[in-house]
Design a protein around this motif. Structure first.
Motif, PDB file in Angstrom:
ATOM      1  N   ASP A  12     -23.548 -35.820  -3.455  1.00  0.00           N
ATOM      2  CA  ASP A  12     -22.307 -36.515  -3.713  1.00  0.00           C
ATOM      3  C   ASP A  12     -21.983 -37.383  -2.491  1.00  0.00           C
ATOM      4  OD1 ASP A  12     -19.806 -37.401  -4.137  1.00  0.00           O
ATOM      5  OD2 ASP A  12     -18.866 -35.428  -4.314  1.00  0.00           O
ATOM      6  N   PRO A  13     -22.164 -38.707  -2.646  1.00  0.00           N
ATOM      7  CA  PRO A  13     -21.941 -39.591  -1.496  1.00  0.00           C
ATOM      8  C   PRO A  13     -20.512 -39.488  -0.962  1.00  0.00           C
ATOM      9  CG  PRO A  13     -22.943 -40.787  -3.341  1.00  0.00           C
ATOM     10  CD  PRO A  13     -22.577 -39.436  -3.842  1.00  0.00           C
ATOM     11  N   GLU A  14     -19.557 -39.197  -1.836  1.00  0.00           N
ATOM     12  CA  GLU A  14     -18.168 -39.077  -1.378  1.00  0.00           C
ATOM     13  C   GLU A  14     -17.975 -37.871  -0.473  1.00  0.00           C
ATOM     14  OE1 GLU A  14     -15.099 -39.390  -4.379  1.00  0.00           O
ATOM     15  OE2 GLU A  14     -16.181 -41.083  -5.266  1.00  0.00           O
ATOM     16  N   THR A  15     -18.670 -36.789  -0.808  1.00  0.00           N
ATOM     17  CA  THR A  15     -18.610 -35.600   0.048  1.00  0.00           C
ATOM     18  C   THR A  15     -19.186 -35.916   1.416  1.00  0.00           C
ATOM     19  OG1 THR A  15     -18.854 -34.187  -1.882  1.00  0.00           O
ATOM     20  CG2 THR A  15     -19.329 -33.183   0.258  1.00  0.00           C
ATOM     21  N   ASP A  16     -20.334 -36.586   1.415  1.00  0.00           N
ATOM     22  CA  ASP A  16     -20.947 -36.973   2.685  1.00  0.00           C
ATOM     23  C   ASP A  16     -20.005 -37.842   3.505  1.00  0.00           C
ATOM     24  OD1 ASP A  16     -23.119 -35.586   2.014  1.00  0.00           O
ATOM     25  OD2 ASP A  16     -24.513 -37.282   1.926  1.00  0.00           O
ATOM     26  N   ALA A  17     -19.390 -38.807   2.846  1.00  0.00           N
ATOM     27  CA  ALA A  17     -18.481 -39.715   3.547  1.00  0.00           C
ATOM     28  C   ALA A  17     -17.306 -38.936   4.130  1.00  0.00           C
ATOM     29  CB  ALA A  17     -17.988 -40.806   2.604  1.00  0.00           C
ATOM     30  N   ALA A  18     -16.790 -37.981   3.363  1.00  0.00           N
ATOM     31  CA  ALA A  18     -15.655 -37.179   3.839  1.00  0.00           C
ATOM     32  C   ALA A  18     -16.058 -36.338   5.053  1.00  0.00           C
ATOM     33  CB  ALA A  18     -15.138 -36.276   2.716  1.00  0.00           C
ATOM     34  N   ILE A  19     -17.270 -35.802   5.021  1.00  0.00           N
ATOM     35  CA  ILE A  19     -17.754 -34.983   6.142  1.00  0.00           C
ATOM     36  C   ILE A  19     -17.917 -35.851   7.398  1.00  0.00           C
ATOM     37  CG2 ILE A  19     -19.704 -33.625   7.003  1.00  0.00           C
ATOM     38  CD1 ILE A  19     -20.156 -32.723   4.046  1.00  0.00           C
ATOM     39  N   LEU A  20     -18.519 -37.032   7.218  1.00  0.00           N
ATOM     40  CA  LEU A  20     -18.728 -37.918   8.366  1.00  0.00           C
ATOM     41  C   LEU A  20     -17.394 -38.382   8.955  1.00  0.00           C
ATOM     42  CD1 LEU A  20     -21.748 -39.979   6.998  1.00  0.00           C
ATOM     43  CD2 LEU A  20     -21.786 -38.441   8.992  1.00  0.00           C
ATOM     44  N   ARG A  21     -16.437 -38.681   8.051  1.00  0.00           N
ATOM     45  CA  ARG A  21     -15.116 -39.118   8.515  1.00  0.00           C
ATOM     46  C   ARG A  21     -14.419 -37.992   9.294  1.00  0.00           C
ATOM     47  NH1 ARG A  21     -13.756 -41.337   3.753  1.00  0.00           N
ATOM     48  NH2 ARG A  21     -12.758 -39.416   3.091  1.00  0.00           N
ATOM     49  N   ALA A  22     -14.497 -36.791   8.767  1.00  0.00           N
ATOM     50  CA  ALA A  22     -13.873 -35.646   9.447  1.00  0.00           C
ATOM     51  C   ALA A  22     -14.531 -35.405  10.810  1.00  0.00           C
ATOM     52  CB  ALA A  22     -13.987 -34.398   8.573  1.00  0.00           C
ATOM     53  N   ALA A  23     -15.855 -35.541  10.855  1.00  0.00           N
ATOM     54  CA  ALA A  23     -16.579 -35.325  12.115  1.00  0.00           C
ATOM     55  C   ALA A  23     -16.145 -36.344  13.165  1.00  0.00           C
ATOM     56  CB  ALA A  23     -18.090 -35.421  11.876  1.00  0.00           C
ATOM     57  N   LEU A  24     -16.017 -37.602  12.734  1.00  0.00           N
ATOM     58  CA  LEU A  24     -15.626 -38.668  13.664  1.00  0.00           C
ATOM     59  C   LEU A  24     -14.201 -38.448  14.184  1.00  0.00           C
ATOM     60  CD1 LEU A  24     -16.631 -41.339  14.890  1.00  0.00           C
ATOM     61  CD2 LEU A  24     -15.472 -42.514  13.027  1.00  0.00           C
ATOM     62  N   GLU A  25     -13.294 -38.127  13.265  1.00  0.00           N
ATOM     63  CA  GLU A  25     -11.898 -37.884  13.661  1.00  0.00           C
ATOM     64  C   GLU A  25     -11.791 -36.748  14.672  1.00  0.00           C
ATOM     65  OE1 GLU A  25      -9.884 -38.983   9.324  1.00  0.00           O
ATOM     66  OE2 GLU A  25      -9.586 -36.975  10.190  1.00  0.00           O
ATOM     67  N   LEU A  26     -12.458 -35.641  14.363  1.00  0.00           N
ATOM     68  CA  LEU A  26     -12.352 -34.477  15.245  1.00  0.00           C
ATOM     69  C   LEU A  26     -12.996 -34.747  16.594  1.00  0.00           C
ATOM     70  CD1 LEU A  26     -12.912 -31.653  12.636  1.00  0.00           C
ATOM     71  CD2 LEU A  26     -10.913 -31.898  14.115  1.00  0.00           C
ATOM     72  N   PHE A  27     -14.127 -35.459  16.585  1.00  0.00           N
ATOM     73  CA  PHE A  27     -14.808 -35.795  17.842  1.00  0.00           C
ATOM     74  C   PHE A  27     -13.890 -36.638  18.720  1.00  0.00           C
ATOM     75  CE2 PHE A  27     -17.892 -38.823  19.984  1.00  0.00           C
ATOM     76  CZ  PHE A  27     -18.248 -37.935  20.975  1.00  0.00           C
ATOM     77  N   ILE A  28     -13.227 -37.639  18.122  1.00  0.00           N
ATOM     78  CA  ILE A  28     -12.334 -38.508  18.895  1.00  0.00           C
ATOM     79  C   ILE A  28     -11.106 -37.729  19.375  1.00  0.00           C
ATOM     80  CG2 ILE A  28     -10.721 -40.453  18.671  1.00  0.00           C
ATOM     81  CD1 ILE A  28     -12.848 -41.982  17.182  1.00  0.00           C
ATOM     82  N   GLU A  29     -10.559 -36.875  18.514  1.00  0.00           N
ATOM     83  CA  GLU A  29      -9.367 -36.109  18.894  1.00  0.00           C
ATOM     84  C   GLU A  29      -9.657 -35.060  19.954  1.00  0.00           C
ATOM     85  OE1 GLU A  29      -7.583 -34.296  15.413  1.00  0.00           O
ATOM     86  OE2 GLU A  29      -7.643 -36.235  14.375  1.00  0.00           O
ATOM     87  N   ARG A  43     -11.673 -29.745   7.490  1.00  0.00           N
ATOM     88  CA  ARG A  43     -10.949 -31.016   7.358  1.00  0.00           C
ATOM     89  C   ARG A  43     -11.495 -31.863   6.209  1.00  0.00           C
ATOM     90  NH1 ARG A  43      -8.655 -34.940  12.059  1.00  0.00           N
ATOM     91  NH2 ARG A  43      -7.866 -32.910  12.734  1.00  0.00           N
ATOM     92  N   ALA A  44     -12.808 -31.764   5.958  1.00  0.00           N
ATOM     93  CA  ALA A  44     -13.403 -32.542   4.863  1.00  0.00           C
ATOM     94  C   ALA A  44     -13.128 -31.883   3.510  1.00  0.00           C
ATOM     95  CB  ALA A  44     -14.904 -32.694   5.092  1.00  0.00           C
ATOM     96  N   GLY A  45     -12.606 -30.682   3.547  1.00  0.00           N
ATOM     97  CA  GLY A  45     -12.294 -29.982   2.302  1.00  0.00           C
ATOM     98  C   GLY A  45     -13.533 -29.473   1.578  1.00  0.00           C
ATOM     99  N   VAL A  46     -14.564 -29.102   2.352  1.00  0.00           N
ATOM    100  CA  VAL A  46     -15.792 -28.567   1.741  1.00  0.00           C
ATOM    101  C   VAL A  46     -16.143 -27.245   2.416  1.00  0.00           C
ATOM    102  CG1 VAL A  46     -16.664 -30.882   1.245  1.00  0.00           C
ATOM    103  CG2 VAL A  46     -17.369 -29.722   3.354  1.00  0.00           C
ATOM    104  N   GLY A  47     -17.077 -26.532   1.840  1.00  0.00           N
ATOM    105  CA  GLY A  47     -17.527 -25.291   2.443  1.00  0.00           C
ATOM    106  C   GLY A  47     -18.489 -25.552   3.596  1.00  0.00           C
TER     107      GLY A  47
END
Lengths: 200, 200
Positions: A12-29, A43-47
């Motif tokens: 699911d490309p959307e799941t991947d995108a959500a995971i990458l977005r969450a990773a980037l946000e947390l890394f920056i924060e 944060r990505a809402g996945v297991g």
């Protein structure tokens, strides 16, 4: 691509995108030390397993997340570098480069990447291999052409010149009072001029 | 000096040294986010209040700790910068500069300082004011003299040149496979040469 990224096909490309977005946000924060696969999954809402199915380590995941953000910048193709004069390539990319490097997201990302370089060398290694090296190869080709054109000295160490350009920009944006996009445009011109890639 | 540092007189220089040493160690090990005044006090073997009596914030304490380490580097005096040729000043400091910048402690420190620049701007601000700015003023004086001597272009932006020198070195030491002291010596020469501060 690393072996880890080859694992299975993205379901699911959307799941991947959500995971990458969450990773980037947390890394920056929070930086690499303050970020875990568990937090990214939450944060990505996945297991957790959904993340581990595609990325073995958080360094690999963060590196890919960073890459997605920065690969949006304007990069000439190998063909363009061969066909065009270095100054024209620089001129065409200047405005985008100024806007990117003046953005708060870029500053925050540079700080976190630099900050992780010694404590988490694996993150820098992945980023270096996938993102930095290909861009350095293009820059080298551009500088070689500038050497033929006589605007860069024949005996110049091109790796050092590339470090001077990238290093100046990254160090400048981490200083107090970083420039806005207009200021960055002047700054970049000044850097390129000193190297011999922009007219005096 | 900040207001915080003016508080009272140091009662015991050894205690101060232990606190600064503990602050530097923890900052390098864990970054500014992973370091607290409590942990610094504990590692230094003193009470929390002993630390708070002299430093108001951990940023101020870490900045002074970093400063003590890096101020050991070789810096020309204002008199020397006025009296000597830029190339002679550079030549005299090259070996020490190469050894310092090739050391693991320097790499770790650069990574942590850069890493904190956006999330903890106060730390960079104190470091900038006390450590970086005075050195930039000396570098500017040296570059002005090189402009008079004709080895640096008259219309060059000296702040940009300084960023290119400092930026190249800090970026180089954070890359994979950082150079050893010998490699760094060649590297520094190449940087100074490109700027016009070292003979071709």
């Amino acid at each position: 691509m690393t072996a880890a990224r080859g694992r299975g096909r993205p379901r699911d490309p959307e799941t991947d995108a959500a995971i990458l977005r969450a990773a980037l946000e947390l890394f920056i924060e929070r930086g690499v030390e303050g970020t875990s696969i568990e937090q990214i999954a939450k944060r990505a809402g996945v297991g957790k397993l959904t993340v581990y199915r595609r990325w073995t380590t958080k360094e690999d995941l963060i590196a890919q997340a960073v890459e997605q953000l920065v690969s949006a910048d304007m990069v000439p193709t190998t063909g363009e570098v061969r066909a065009l004069a270095p100054q024209d390539i620089i001129e065409a990319g200047l405005k985008t480069a100024a806007e990117t490097t003046a953005s708060p997201a870029f500053r925050a990302l540079v700080a976190r990447m630099m900050g992780a370089a010694v404590s988490h060398p694996q993150l820098m290694a992945v980023y270096w291999r996938h993102h930095v090296l290909p861009r350095r190869e293009l820059a080298t080709a551009m500088l070689r052409r500038a050497q033929q054109d006589g605007t860069v000295a024949e005996d110049a160490d091109l790796d050092v010149l590339i470090d001077m350009m990238a290093g100046a920009v990254t160090w400048r944006v981490l200083q107090p009072d970083p420039p806005d996009a207009d200021g960055m445009l002047d700054y970049l011109k000044s850097v390129y001029r000193q190297i011999g890639l922009y007219p005096r």
